[in-house]
Design a protein around this motif. Structure first.
Motif, PDB file in Angstrom:
ATOM      1  N   GLN A   1       0.700  -1.236   0.142  1.00 38.16           N
ATOM      2  CA  GLN A   1       0.010   0.091  -0.239  1.00 38.16           C
ATOM      3  C   GLN A   1       0.614   1.366  -0.092  1.00 38.16           C
ATOM      4  O   GLN A   1       0.249   2.577   0.002  1.00 38.16           O
ATOM      5  N   TYR A   2       2.227   1.071   0.216  1.00 40.52           N
ATOM      6  CA  TYR A   2       3.027   2.366   0.129  1.00 40.52           C
ATOM      7  C   TYR A   2       3.463   2.916  -1.153  1.00 40.52           C
ATOM      8  O   TYR A   2       3.428   2.155  -2.345  1.00 40.52           O
ATOM      9  N   LEU A   3       3.912   4.107  -0.917  1.00 39.78           N
ATOM     10  CA  LEU A   3       4.311   4.867  -2.221  1.00 39.78           C
ATOM     11  C   LEU A   3       5.562   4.165  -2.929  1.00 39.78           C
ATOM     12  O   LEU A   3       5.696   3.906  -4.186  1.00 39.78           O
ATOM     13  N   LEU A   4       6.532   3.954  -2.234  1.00 37.98           N
ATOM     14  CA  LEU A   4       7.935   3.365  -2.631  1.00 37.98           C
ATOM     15  C   LEU A   4       8.022   1.859  -2.334  1.00 37.98           C
ATOM     16  O   LEU A   4       8.264   0.893  -3.184  1.00 37.98           O
ATOM     17  N   SER A   5       8.030   1.684  -0.798  1.00 38.73           N
ATOM     18  CA  SER A   5       8.331   0.403  -0.460  1.00 38.73           C
ATOM     19  C   SER A   5       7.725   0.232   1.037  1.00 38.73           C
ATOM     20  O   SER A   5       7.476   1.362   1.736  1.00 38.73           O
TER      21      SER A   5
ATOM     22  N   ASN B   1       6.877   6.776   6.587  1.00 45.58           N
ATOM     23  CA  ASN B   1       6.373   6.062   5.353  1.00 45.58           C
ATOM     24  C   ASN B   1       5.038   6.691   4.969  1.00 45.58           C
ATOM     25  O   ASN B   1       4.296   7.233   5.676  1.00 45.58           O
ATOM     26  N   TYR B   2       4.742   6.378   3.678  1.00 47.02           N
ATOM     27  CA  TYR B   2       3.380   7.158   3.210  1.00 47.02           C
ATOM     28  C   TYR B   2       2.642   6.153   2.519  1.00 47.02           C
ATOM     29  O   TYR B   2       3.249   5.493   1.397  1.00 47.02           O
ATOM     30  N   ASP B   3       1.459   5.916   3.147  1.00 50.76           N
ATOM     31  CA  ASP B   3       0.522   4.715   2.454  1.00 50.76           C
ATOM     32  C   ASP B   3      -0.542   5.552   1.696  1.00 50.76           C
ATOM     33  O   ASP B   3      -1.262   6.248   2.201  1.00 50.76           O
ATOM     34  N   ILE B   4      -0.118   5.546   0.393  1.00 52.41           N
ATOM     35  CA  ILE B   4      -0.984   6.119  -0.378  1.00 52.41           C
ATOM     36  C   ILE B   4      -2.188   5.422  -0.904  1.00 52.41           C
ATOM     37  O   ILE B   4      -3.246   5.923  -1.497  1.00 52.41           O
ATOM     38  N   PHE B   5      -2.537   4.231  -0.198  1.00 48.71           N
ATOM     39  CA  PHE B   5      -3.764   3.285  -0.808  1.00 48.71           C
ATOM     40  C   PHE B   5      -4.783   4.002   0.454  1.00 48.71           C
ATOM     41  O   PHE B   5      -5.852   4.370   0.143  1.00 48.71           O
ATOM     42  N   ASN B   6      -4.484   4.289   1.565  1.00 48.93           N
ATOM     43  CA  ASN B   6      -5.194   5.066   2.666  1.00 48.93           C
ATOM     44  C   ASN B   6      -4.876   6.339   2.767  1.00 48.93           C
ATOM     45  O   ASN B   6      -5.644   6.843   3.587  1.00 48.93           O
ATOM     46  N   GLN B   7      -4.189   6.748   2.294  1.00 46.90           N
ATOM     47  CA  GLN B   7      -3.647   8.214   2.303  1.00 46.90           C
ATOM     48  C   GLN B   7      -3.216   8.728   3.616  1.00 46.90           C
ATOM     49  O   GLN B   7      -3.789   9.531   4.171  1.00 46.90           O
TER      50      GLN B   7
ATOM     51  N   TYR C   1      -0.483  10.735  -5.486  1.00 47.92           N
ATOM     52  CA  TYR C   1      -0.408   9.227  -5.929  1.00 47.92           C
ATOM     53  C   TYR C   1      -1.433   8.619  -5.205  1.00 47.92           C
ATOM     54  O   TYR C   1      -1.801   8.940  -4.060  1.00 47.92           O
ATOM     55  N   TYR C   2      -1.648   7.403  -5.997  1.00 47.15           N
ATOM     56  CA  TYR C   2      -2.545   6.649  -5.379  1.00 47.15           C
ATOM     57  C   TYR C   2      -2.624   5.213  -5.985  1.00 47.15           C
ATOM     58  O   TYR C   2      -1.988   4.909  -6.916  1.00 47.15           O
ATOM     59  N   LYS C   3      -3.207   4.216  -5.140  1.00 46.88           N
ATOM     60  CA  LYS C   3      -3.261   2.792  -5.545  1.00 46.88           C
ATOM     61  C   LYS C   3      -4.812   2.449  -5.351  1.00 46.88           C
ATOM     62  O   LYS C   3      -5.586   2.920  -4.586  1.00 46.88           O
ATOM     63  N   SER C   4      -5.189   1.415  -6.021  1.00 51.30           N
ATOM     64  CA  SER C   4      -6.323   0.762  -5.733  1.00 51.30           C
ATOM     65  C   SER C   4      -5.957  -0.751  -5.398  1.00 51.30           C
ATOM     66  O   SER C   4      -5.001  -1.053  -5.490  1.00 51.30           O
ATOM     67  N   LYS C   5      -7.021  -1.582  -4.982  1.00 50.07           N
ATOM     68  CA  LYS C   5      -6.966  -2.998  -4.546  1.00 50.07           C
ATOM     69  C   LYS C   5      -7.885  -3.724  -5.309  1.00 50.07           C
ATOM     70  O   LYS C   5      -9.202  -3.399  -5.062  1.00 50.07           O
ATOM     71  N   ASP C   6      -7.756  -4.657  -5.916  1.00 50.31           N
ATOM     72  CA  ASP C   6      -8.289  -5.658  -6.821  1.00 50.31           C
ATOM     73  C   ASP C   6      -8.556  -7.115  -6.296  1.00 50.31           C
ATOM     74  O   ASP C   6      -7.638  -7.653  -5.643  1.00 50.31           O
TER      75      ASP C   6
ATOM     76  N   SER D   1      -2.671  -2.328  -6.899  1.00 53.66           N
ATOM     77  CA  SER D   1      -2.207  -2.077  -8.384  1.00 53.66           C
ATOM     78  C   SER D   1      -0.900  -1.263  -8.085  1.00 53.66           C
ATOM     79  O   SER D   1      -0.339  -1.078  -7.033  1.00 53.66           O
ATOM     80  N   LYS D   2      -0.599  -1.098  -9.452  1.00 57.12           N
ATOM     81  CA  LYS D   2       0.590  -0.120  -9.370  1.00 57.12           C
ATOM     82  C   LYS D   2       0.258   1.231  -9.164  1.00 57.12           C
ATOM     83  O   LYS D   2      -0.752   1.746  -9.009  1.00 57.12           O
ATOM     84  N   THR D   3       1.461   2.025  -8.778  1.00 56.54           N
ATOM     85  CA  THR D   3       1.227   3.429  -8.572  1.00 56.54           C
ATOM     86  C   THR D   3       0.528   4.280  -9.493  1.00 56.54           C
ATOM     87  O   THR D   3       1.142   4.211 -10.584  1.00 56.54           O
ATOM     88  N   SER D   4      -0.624   4.955  -9.261  1.00 58.06           N
ATOM     89  CA  SER D   4      -0.806   5.959 -10.270  1.00 58.06           C
ATOM     90  C   SER D   4      -0.912   7.323 -10.057  1.00 58.06           C
ATOM     91  O   SER D   4      -0.386   7.513  -8.748  1.00 58.06           O
ATOM     92  N   LYS D   5      -1.031   8.176 -10.824  1.00 58.70           N
ATOM     93  CA  LYS D   5      -0.859   9.766 -10.521  1.00 58.70           C
ATOM     94  C   LYS D   5      -1.758  10.497 -11.264  1.00 58.70           C
ATOM     95  O   LYS D   5      -2.382  10.208 -12.339  1.00 58.70           O
ATOM     96  N   ILE D   6      -2.132  11.588 -10.526  1.00 60.98           N
ATOM     97  CA  ILE D   6      -2.711  12.954 -11.187  1.00 60.98           C
ATOM     98  C   ILE D   6      -1.835  13.891 -10.885  1.00 60.98           C
ATOM     99  O   ILE D   6      -1.224  14.459 -10.083  1.00 60.98           O
ATOM    100  N   LEU D   7      -1.435  14.524 -12.527  1.00 61.69           N
ATOM    101  CA  LEU D   7      -0.482  15.511 -12.531  1.00 61.69           C
ATOM    102  C   LEU D   7      -1.077  16.876 -12.575  1.00 61.69           C
ATOM    103  O   LEU D   7      -2.239  17.246 -13.404  1.00 61.69           O
ATOM    104  N   TYR D   8      -0.680  18.032 -12.112  1.00 63.61           N
ATOM    105  CA  TYR D   8      -1.055  19.395 -12.247  1.00 63.61           C
ATOM    106  C   TYR D   8       0.132  20.440 -12.332  1.00 63.61           C
ATOM    107  O   TYR D   8       1.321  20.010 -11.556  1.00 63.61           O
ATOM    108  N   LEU D   9      -0.041  21.382 -13.118  1.00 64.81           N
ATOM    109  CA  LEU D   9       1.146  22.480 -13.241  1.00 64.81           C
ATOM    110  C   LEU D   9       0.374  23.843 -12.724  1.00 64.81           C
ATOM    111  O   LEU D   9      -0.672  24.216 -13.396  1.00 64.81           O
ATOM    112  N   TYR D  10       0.912  24.353 -11.579  1.00 68.30           N
ATOM    113  CA  TYR D  10       0.394  25.668 -11.127  1.00 68.30           C
ATOM    114  C   TYR D  10       1.073  26.687 -12.191  1.00 68.30           C
ATOM    115  O   TYR D  10       2.190  26.834 -12.166  1.00 68.30           O
TER     116      TYR D  10
END
Length: 228
Positions: A55-59, A79-85, A144-149, A162-171
């Motif tokens: 569930q983590y960003l890197l490991s 650590n950063y749990d990106i599944f549960n944020q 960054y986020y992940k899903s669980k299937d 899942s693998k890490t997914s991203k949503i990208l923004y430019l300010y």
């Protein structure tokens, strides 16, 4: 419990745990901490029936780095749990066991995971965690986020992350612009800058879906130089 009182208790607990760091790279010491001070915020990292991924960003490994809470700097195993944020710290208890607690996002100014800097931002009505590259008038935000299937290949129900997914923004120009790839990124820029920036992206073989933080910094610096 009143939210202000609860946050006050949480912040006091962190001060007891880590100690006030006088400089950005000062020392801190771990102290014994009663986990009940965190009002049930103890983090359980073991998710049952997971057959693949995490569930983590890197490991699953924790990284010793800095976290900034209400203007105070602390050094901790993060650590950063990106599944549960969740942002999670690990600390030793007096009985030599290792405990983990998730930190309320409302307390955090920013934190680092390896070379990545993260901020907490109320963006489009949602309080979310974003990697930030750049500052002030132009910067990148990455969510960054992940899903669980469900893995249907076994008799017992198991799950895959899942693998890490991203949503990208430019300010840019006082507004946030969402993009997915180099084509949609170039559409954000002024017409007279697109050709030069496109050449930079192509020459450096930048792919936005897996671009490194250092390459994002280089691209941002190049664009700023072109704008001037």
């Amino acid at each position: 419990m009143n939210l202000k009182i609860e946050l006050g208790i949480l912040l006091s607990a962190f001060i007891i745990l880590f100690g006030n760091v006088q400089s950005s790279y000062g020392q801190n010491s771990h102290a014994d901490l009663n986990p009940y001070l965190f009002n049930g915020k103890k983090y359980e990292s073991n998710i049952p029936n997971i057959s693949q991924g995490h569930q983590y960003l890197l490991s699953p490994e924790y990284n010793s780095n800095f976290i900034f809470i209400k203007g105070i700097t602390y050094k901790a195993d993060l650590n950063y749990d990106i599944f549960n944020q969740n942002i999670v710290i690990k600390y030793p208890e007096s009985n030599k066991l290792i405990s983990q607690i998730q930190i309320p996002k409302e307390l955090i100014d920013s934190f680092f995971i390896e070379e990545k800097k993260f901020i907490i931002k109320n963006f489009f009505g949602n309080i979310r965690i974003y990697e930030i590259v750049g500052d002030n008038d132009m910067y990148f935000l990455t969510y960054y986020y992940k899903s669980k299937d469900l893995d249907s290949g076994f008799d017992i129900k198991t799950f895959n992350f899942s693998k890490t997914s991203k949503i990208l923004y430019l300010y840019y120009k006082s507004d946030f612009h969402k993009y997915k790839n180099s084509r949609s990124f170039l559409k954000i820029l002024d017409v007279d800058k697109k050709k030069t920036v496109k050449k930079f992206i192509k020459t450096n073989k930048l792919k936005f879906r897996n671009i490194k933080t250092a390459d994002m910094e280089r691209l941002l610096n190049f664009i700023k130089m072109e704008i001037k």
